[in-house]
Motif scaffolding. Sequence first.
Motif, PDB file in Angstrom:
ATOM      1  N   SER A 159      53.451  62.897  53.564  1.00  3.22           N
ATOM      2  CA  SER A 159      52.068  62.501  53.806  1.00  3.22           C
ATOM      3  C   SER A 159      51.386  61.902  52.591  1.00  3.22           C
ATOM      4  O   SER A 159      50.510  61.042  52.736  1.00  3.22           O
ATOM      5  CB  SER A 159      51.257  63.713  54.297  1.00  3.22           C
ATOM      6  N   VAL A 160      51.742  62.352  51.402  1.00  2.00           N
ATOM      7  CA  VAL A 160      51.047  61.910  50.196  1.00  2.00           C
ATOM      8  C   VAL A 160      51.962  61.145  49.250  1.00  2.00           C
ATOM      9  O   VAL A 160      51.655  60.021  48.830  1.00  2.00           O
ATOM     10  CB  VAL A 160      50.418  63.114  49.452  1.00  2.00           C
ATOM     11  N   ALA A 161      53.100  61.745  48.913  1.00  4.93           N
ATOM     12  CA  ALA A 161      53.973  61.127  47.914  1.00  4.93           C
ATOM     13  C   ALA A 161      54.466  59.752  48.355  1.00  4.93           C
ATOM     14  O   ALA A 161      54.478  58.803  47.566  1.00  4.93           O
ATOM     15  CB  ALA A 161      55.165  62.036  47.627  1.00  4.93           C
ATOM     16  N   SER A 162      54.839  59.634  49.625  1.00  6.50           N
ATOM     17  CA  SER A 162      55.385  58.357  50.112  1.00  6.50           C
ATOM     18  C   SER A 162      54.387  57.211  50.000  1.00  6.50           C
ATOM     19  O   SER A 162      54.713  56.161  49.420  1.00  6.50           O
ATOM     20  CB  SER A 162      55.866  58.530  51.562  1.00  6.50           C
ATOM     21  N   PRO A 163      53.142  57.335  50.524  1.00  7.37           N
ATOM     22  CA  PRO A 163      52.198  56.218  50.375  1.00  7.37           C
ATOM     23  C   PRO A 163      51.787  55.952  48.934  1.00  7.37           C
ATOM     24  O   PRO A 163      51.540  54.801  48.563  1.00  7.37           O
ATOM     25  CB  PRO A 163      50.999  56.648  51.231  1.00  7.37           C
ATOM     26  N   VAL A 164      51.732  57.003  48.105  1.00  2.00           N
ATOM     27  CA  VAL A 164      51.361  56.804  46.702  1.00  2.00           C
ATOM     28  C   VAL A 164      52.448  56.023  45.972  1.00  2.00           C
ATOM     29  O   VAL A 164      52.164  55.100  45.195  1.00  2.00           O
ATOM     30  CB  VAL A 164      51.108  58.162  46.008  1.00  2.00           C
ATOM     31  N   ILE A 165      53.712  56.377  46.223  1.00  2.00           N
ATOM     32  CA  ILE A 165      54.823  55.661  45.595  1.00  2.00           C
ATOM     33  C   ILE A 165      54.856  54.213  46.069  1.00  2.00           C
ATOM     34  O   ILE A 165      55.057  53.284  45.272  1.00  2.00           O
ATOM     35  CB  ILE A 165      56.158  56.365  45.902  1.00  2.00           C
ATOM     36  N   SER A 166      54.651  54.011  47.377  1.00  2.00           N
ATOM     37  CA  SER A 166      54.647  52.649  47.916  1.00  2.00           C
ATOM     38  C   SER A 166      53.544  51.811  47.280  1.00  2.00           C
ATOM     39  O   SER A 166      53.761  50.651  46.905  1.00  2.00           O
ATOM     40  CB  SER A 166      54.463  52.687  49.438  1.00  2.00           C
ATOM     41  N   THR A 167      52.354  52.406  47.146  1.00  2.00           N
ATOM     42  CA  THR A 167      51.236  51.680  46.540  1.00  2.00           C
ATOM     43  C   THR A 167      51.511  51.390  45.072  1.00  2.00           C
ATOM     44  O   THR A 167      51.162  50.318  44.561  1.00  2.00           O
ATOM     45  CB  THR A 167      49.940  52.502  46.681  1.00  2.00           C
ATOM     46  N   SER A 168      52.153  52.324  44.378  1.00  2.00           N
ATOM     47  CA  SER A 168      52.501  52.109  42.971  1.00  2.00           C
ATOM     48  C   SER A 168      53.445  50.924  42.821  1.00  2.00           C
ATOM     49  O   SER A 168      53.327  50.131  41.877  1.00  2.00           O
ATOM     50  CB  SER A 168      53.147  53.377  42.391  1.00  2.00           C
ATOM     51  N   LEU A 169      54.380  50.794  43.760  1.00  2.00           N
ATOM     52  CA  LEU A 169      55.295  49.652  43.724  1.00  2.00           C
ATOM     53  C   LEU A 169      54.549  48.338  43.940  1.00  2.00           C
ATOM     54  O   LEU A 169      54.891  47.316  43.334  1.00  2.00           O
ATOM     55  CB  LEU A 169      56.384  49.820  44.791  1.00  2.00           C
ATOM     56  N   TYR A 170      53.518  48.378  44.798  1.00  2.00           N
ATOM     57  CA  TYR A 170      52.697  47.178  44.984  1.00  2.00           C
ATOM     58  C   TYR A 170      52.027  46.771  43.675  1.00  2.00           C
ATOM     59  O   TYR A 170      51.952  45.591  43.340  1.00  2.00           O
ATOM     60  CB  TYR A 170      51.622  47.423  46.045  1.00  2.00           C
ATOM     61  N   PHE A 171      51.545  47.762  42.933  1.00  2.00           N
ATOM     62  CA  PHE A 171      50.893  47.470  41.660  1.00  2.00           C
ATOM     63  C   PHE A 171      51.893  46.872  40.672  1.00  2.00           C
ATOM     64  O   PHE A 171      51.559  45.949  39.917  1.00  2.00           O
ATOM     65  CB  PHE A 171      50.273  48.739  41.062  1.00  2.00           C
ATOM     66  N   VAL A 172      53.117  47.397  40.674  1.00  2.00           N
ATOM     67  CA  VAL A 172      54.134  46.888  39.760  1.00  2.00           C
ATOM     68  C   VAL A 172      54.493  45.445  40.104  1.00  2.00           C
ATOM     69  O   VAL A 172      54.535  44.565  39.238  1.00  2.00           O
ATOM     70  CB  VAL A 172      55.395  47.776  39.805  1.00  2.00           C
ATOM     71  N   VAL A 173      54.728  45.199  41.407  1.00  2.00           N
ATOM     72  CA  VAL A 173      55.173  43.870  41.835  1.00  2.00           C
ATOM     73  C   VAL A 173      54.041  42.851  41.780  1.00  2.00           C
ATOM     74  O   VAL A 173      54.162  41.790  41.157  1.00  2.00           O
ATOM     75  CB  VAL A 173      55.762  43.928  43.254  1.00  2.00           C
ATOM     76  N   PHE A 174      52.904  43.193  42.454  1.00  2.00           N
ATOM     77  CA  PHE A 174      51.810  42.235  42.542  1.00  2.00           C
ATOM     78  C   PHE A 174      50.960  42.236  41.274  1.00  2.00           C
ATOM     79  O   PHE A 174      50.557  41.173  40.810  1.00  2.00           O
ATOM     80  CB  PHE A 174      50.935  42.548  43.755  1.00  2.00           C
ATOM     81  N   GLY A 175      50.663  43.433  40.754  1.00  2.00           N
ATOM     82  CA  GLY A 175      49.795  43.501  39.587  1.00  2.00           C
ATOM     83  C   GLY A 175      50.433  42.962  38.329  1.00  2.00           C
ATOM     84  O   GLY A 175      49.814  42.224  37.561  1.00  2.00           O
ATOM     85  N   ALA A 176      51.711  43.327  38.114  1.00  2.00           N
ATOM     86  CA  ALA A 176      52.383  42.919  36.884  1.00  2.00           C
ATOM     87  C   ALA A 176      53.038  41.547  37.031  1.00  2.00           C
ATOM     88  O   ALA A 176      52.775  40.629  36.252  1.00  2.00           O
ATOM     89  CB  ALA A 176      53.426  43.961  36.488  1.00  2.00           C
ATOM     90  N   ALA A 177      53.899  41.410  38.045  1.00  2.00           N
ATOM     91  CA  ALA A 177      54.658  40.172  38.189  1.00  2.00           C
ATOM     92  C   ALA A 177      53.766  38.987  38.557  1.00  2.00           C
ATOM     93  O   ALA A 177      53.756  37.956  37.878  1.00  2.00           O
ATOM     94  CB  ALA A 177      55.750  40.360  39.235  1.00  2.00           C
ATOM     95  N   ILE A 178      53.007  39.139  39.645  1.00  2.00           N
ATOM     96  CA  ILE A 178      52.154  38.035  40.098  1.00  2.00           C
ATOM     97  C   ILE A 178      50.875  37.972  39.273  1.00  2.00           C
ATOM     98  O   ILE A 178      50.360  36.896  38.980  1.00  2.00           O
ATOM     99  CB  ILE A 178      51.831  38.195  41.596  1.00  2.00           C
ATOM    100  N   GLY A 179      50.348  39.141  38.903  1.00  2.00           N
ATOM    101  CA  GLY A 179      49.100  39.169  38.140  1.00  2.00           C
ATOM    102  C   GLY A 179      49.202  38.454  36.810  1.00  2.00           C
ATOM    103  O   GLY A 179      48.205  37.919  36.293  1.00  2.00           O
ATOM    104  N   SER A 180      50.407  38.423  36.216  1.00  2.00           N
ATOM    105  CA  SER A 180      50.572  37.733  34.943  1.00  2.00           C
ATOM    106  C   SER A 180      50.454  36.223  35.092  1.00  2.00           C
ATOM    107  O   SER A 180      50.261  35.502  34.112  1.00  2.00           O
ATOM    108  CB  SER A 180      51.947  38.087  34.350  1.00  2.00           C
ATOM    109  N   ARG A 181      50.562  35.731  36.335  1.00  2.00           N
ATOM    110  CA  ARG A 181      50.468  34.297  36.596  1.00  2.00           C
ATOM    111  C   ARG A 181      49.124  33.894  37.196  1.00  2.00           C
ATOM    112  O   ARG A 181      48.854  32.719  37.358  1.00  2.00           O
ATOM    113  CB  ARG A 181      51.605  33.873  37.527  1.00  2.00           C
TER     114      ARG A 181
END
Length: 253
Positions: free
Chosen positions: A24-46
């Motif tokens: 209920s909690v760990a799964s959505p939090v981990i998924s959202t963290s991956l979004y931050f890594v992919v979109f925030g870091a990878a795409i956000g740098s551009r």
Amino acid sequence: MNTHAIRAIYTFELARWFRTLVQSVASPVISTSLYFVVFGAAIGSRIATVDGVSYGAFIVPGLIMLSILTESISNASFGIYMPRYAGTIYEVLSAPVSFVEVVTGYVGAAATKSVLLGLIILATARLFVPFHIEHPVWMISFLILTSVTFSLFGFIIGLWASGWEKLQVIPILVITPLAFLGGSFYSISMLPPLWQKITLFNPVVYLISGFRWSFYGISDVGVGISLAATLGFMVLCVIVIAWIFKTGHRLKN
């Protein structure tokens, strides 16, 4: 108002949630963290900024809203579907409680779970990107209002579903695509003029826009329109649920 009945349903649903914290909690939090890594870091740098806000911070409200929508529907639909599936719903229907008390218990528990999850994701986001909240009271208000509204919608889905697979049809095939296309990761002002007009037919746009305004004071549509759209959908859900309990549709057959 039978507060004992509301408390019994509410505490039972929360207890079930605490027994499945990993899912209920760990799964959505981990998924959202991956979004931050992919979109925030990878795409956000551009992408330097969007409407004067860094891209990593810009997607925070959208990611929180994406999790809130899916979890509210999932929690509420599963919560009412289980008694129907097990046959214990007849005990609830025969008890001296009104539909208002039943809905308050189930929807209140589902909305509470969603609000807590939203706050957890908000705290997690702080580990990845710096952001500020210009209107914290409005942020909490939108968070609660959205959680309650889509918990009501999930309650309807739980009453409508005739099998386990149908519980996932609306969240996966409808809500998630609408959330991705509703400005979670971009501003609709970045779209061509024609698609900007088409996107306005997406109800999730108004939810994300109002929630993002509470963070940074920027929005794709007026905050008053966002609030009115959310309240209107909530009232519609209440009317549908009242009709279901009045007629017994999908409850007594």
